[in-house]
Scaffold this motif. Structure first.
Motif, PDB file in Angstrom:
ATOM      1  N   ASN A 101      -5.452  -4.151 -17.083  1.00 18.59           N
ATOM      2  CA  ASN A 101      -5.442  -5.598 -17.293  1.00 18.59           C
ATOM      3  C   ASN A 101      -5.699  -6.385 -16.011  1.00 18.59           C
ATOM      4  O   ASN A 101      -6.328  -7.435 -16.042  1.00 18.59           O
ATOM      5  CB  ASN A 101      -4.114  -6.042 -17.913  1.00 18.59           C
ATOM      6  CG  ASN A 101      -3.952  -5.540 -19.325  1.00 18.59           C
ATOM      7  OD1 ASN A 101      -4.918  -5.301 -20.037  1.00 18.59           O
ATOM      8  ND2 ASN A 101      -2.713  -5.359 -19.743  1.00 18.59           N
ATOM      9  N   HIS A 102      -5.199  -5.883 -14.873  1.00 13.28           N
ATOM     10  CA  HIS A 102      -5.333  -6.598 -13.604  1.00 13.28           C
ATOM     11  C   HIS A 102      -6.510  -6.127 -12.762  1.00 13.28           C
ATOM     12  O   HIS A 102      -6.863  -6.773 -11.776  1.00 13.28           O
ATOM     13  CB  HIS A 102      -4.031  -6.481 -12.798  1.00 13.28           C
ATOM     14  CG  HIS A 102      -2.900  -7.216 -13.415  1.00 13.28           C
ATOM     15  ND1 HIS A 102      -2.004  -6.603 -14.267  1.00 13.28           N
ATOM     16  CD2 HIS A 102      -2.523  -8.512 -13.338  1.00 13.28           C
ATOM     17  CE1 HIS A 102      -1.119  -7.498 -14.671  1.00 13.28           C
ATOM     18  NE2 HIS A 102      -1.416  -8.657 -14.129  1.00 13.28           N
ATOM     19  N   ARG A 103      -7.065  -4.951 -13.088  1.00 10.69           N
ATOM     20  CA  ARG A 103      -8.222  -4.374 -12.385  1.00 10.69           C
ATOM     21  C   ARG A 103      -7.943  -3.953 -10.942  1.00 10.69           C
ATOM     22  O   ARG A 103      -8.863  -3.676 -10.186  1.00 10.69           O
ATOM     23  CB  ARG A 103      -9.412  -5.336 -12.405  1.00 10.69           C
ATOM     24  CG  ARG A 103      -9.864  -5.770 -13.763  1.00 10.69           C
ATOM     25  CD  ARG A 103     -10.783  -4.747 -14.333  1.00 10.69           C
ATOM     26  NE  ARG A 103     -11.337  -5.233 -15.592  1.00 10.69           N
ATOM     27  CZ  ARG A 103     -11.888  -4.450 -16.466  1.00 10.69           C
ATOM     28  NH1 ARG A 103     -11.991  -3.174 -16.225  1.00 10.69           N
ATOM     29  NH2 ARG A 103     -12.372  -4.927 -17.584  1.00 10.69           N
ATOM     30  N   VAL A 104      -6.674  -3.915 -10.555  1.00 10.42           N
ATOM     31  CA  VAL A 104      -6.287  -3.502  -9.206  1.00 10.42           C
ATOM     32  C   VAL A 104      -5.053  -2.618  -9.326  1.00 10.42           C
ATOM     33  O   VAL A 104      -4.153  -2.899 -10.107  1.00 10.42           O
ATOM     34  CB  VAL A 104      -5.960  -4.725  -8.309  1.00 10.42           C
ATOM     35  CG1 VAL A 104      -5.454  -4.281  -6.952  1.00 10.42           C
ATOM     36  CG2 VAL A 104      -7.173  -5.625  -8.148  1.00 10.42           C
ATOM     37  N   ALA A 105      -5.022  -1.545  -8.522  1.00  5.94           N
ATOM     38  CA  ALA A 105      -3.880  -0.629  -8.534  1.00  5.94           C
ATOM     39  C   ALA A 105      -3.203  -0.635  -7.169  1.00  5.94           C
ATOM     40  O   ALA A 105      -3.858  -0.799  -6.134  1.00  5.94           O
ATOM     41  CB  ALA A 105      -4.347   0.790  -8.865  1.00  5.94           C
ATOM     42  N   PHE A 106      -1.894  -0.429  -7.193  1.00  6.22           N
ATOM     43  CA  PHE A 106      -1.112  -0.370  -5.969  1.00  6.22           C
ATOM     44  C   PHE A 106      -0.407   0.978  -5.888  1.00  6.22           C
ATOM     45  O   PHE A 106      -0.031   1.555  -6.901  1.00  6.22           O
ATOM     46  CB  PHE A 106      -0.068  -1.498  -5.939  1.00  6.22           C
ATOM     47  CG  PHE A 106      -0.691  -2.856  -5.933  1.00  6.22           C
ATOM     48  CD1 PHE A 106      -1.104  -3.436  -4.748  1.00  6.22           C
ATOM     49  CD2 PHE A 106      -0.894  -3.547  -7.117  1.00  6.22           C
ATOM     50  CE1 PHE A 106      -1.697  -4.686  -4.741  1.00  6.22           C
ATOM     51  CE2 PHE A 106      -1.491  -4.791  -7.126  1.00  6.22           C
ATOM     52  CZ  PHE A 106      -1.885  -5.364  -5.926  1.00  6.22           C
ATOM     53  N   GLU A 107      -0.244   1.423  -4.668  1.00  9.30           N
ATOM     54  CA  GLU A 107       0.475   2.676  -4.402  1.00  9.30           C
ATOM     55  C   GLU A 107       1.557   2.365  -3.382  1.00  9.30           C
ATOM     56  O   GLU A 107       1.266   1.860  -2.293  1.00  9.30           O
ATOM     57  CB  GLU A 107      -0.510   3.707  -3.855  1.00  9.30           C
ATOM     58  CG  GLU A 107       0.095   4.990  -3.391  1.00  9.30           C
ATOM     59  CD  GLU A 107      -0.912   5.840  -2.642  1.00  9.30           C
ATOM     60  OE1 GLU A 107      -0.446   6.642  -1.820  1.00  9.30           O
ATOM     61  OE2 GLU A 107      -2.121   5.698  -2.847  1.00  9.30           O
TER      62      GLU A 107
END
Length: 190
Positions: free
Chosen positions: A119-125
């Protein structure tokens, strides 16, 4: 026929590499963070190109390194872009191994996370693959939203925080992806 498909795949990866290399360099230079280009192959990520930033002494993911998709920002961004059935097959084949105490190993939690990423098109680690390392990843898609790779930036957990983590650097990744346009298309899997 398999040799032809391999040749086509290698050519498209070479084009992606040529197009994305300058964007990775730009990301590393402008953010001071590690940056890289990753592709998915047989359910794993492979780093095609990486560049160290001034924030860490060395690159987080080496060129040629095999990485788990479920434990990295770029891997999760790519998993979020492929059909759910393929994601399930990848998780069946490779599992959700624990790399740090923050690695998401619960399958349902991971699937929920992937939905949010889609949904946001960005991933965080957040320290999931390496301790004390945060990363941001974005998938690169081509025609018909087919996954062709992913970009990431990564840095020290203490310095990659707040606005840099959640606004500035995701925006730079999205801009890099947009400048790439449609660099290459993988061959259709049959």
């Amino acid at each position: 026929m398999q040799l032809f498909q391999l040749g086509t795949c290698l050519r498209s990866r070479k084009e992606l590499y040529k197009c994305a290399r300058s964007e990775v360099d730009r990301l590393s230079s402008s953010t001071g963070l590690n940056a890289g280009l990753v592709v998915e192959e047989h359910g794993l990520g492979y780093c095609l190109y990486s560049r160290a930033g001034k924030d860490l002494d060395s690159v987080v993911i080496e060129e040629g390194e095999e990485i788990p998709l479920h434990a990295t920002a770029v891997g999760k961004a790519m998993l979020a872009e492929i059909p759910r059935k393929e994601t399930e097959q990848i998780l069946d084949q490779h599992g959700t191994d624990l790399f740090t105490e923050k690695t998401i190993t619960n399958r349902e939690e991971l699937i929920d996370t992937l939905e949010t990423i889609k949904n946001h098109r960005v991933a965080f680690e957040e320290n999931e693959f390496h301790d004390n390392v945060r990363a941001i990843g974005i998938a690169i898609t081509g025609k018909n939203d087919r996954l062709i790779g992913g970009l990431f930036v990564a840095g020290d957990s203490e310095s990659l925080t707040g606005k840099q983590l959640h606004q500035n650097n995701p925006g730079l990744l999205i801009s890099a992806k947009n400048r790439l346009g449609n660099p290459a298309q993988p061959p259709t899997k049959e």
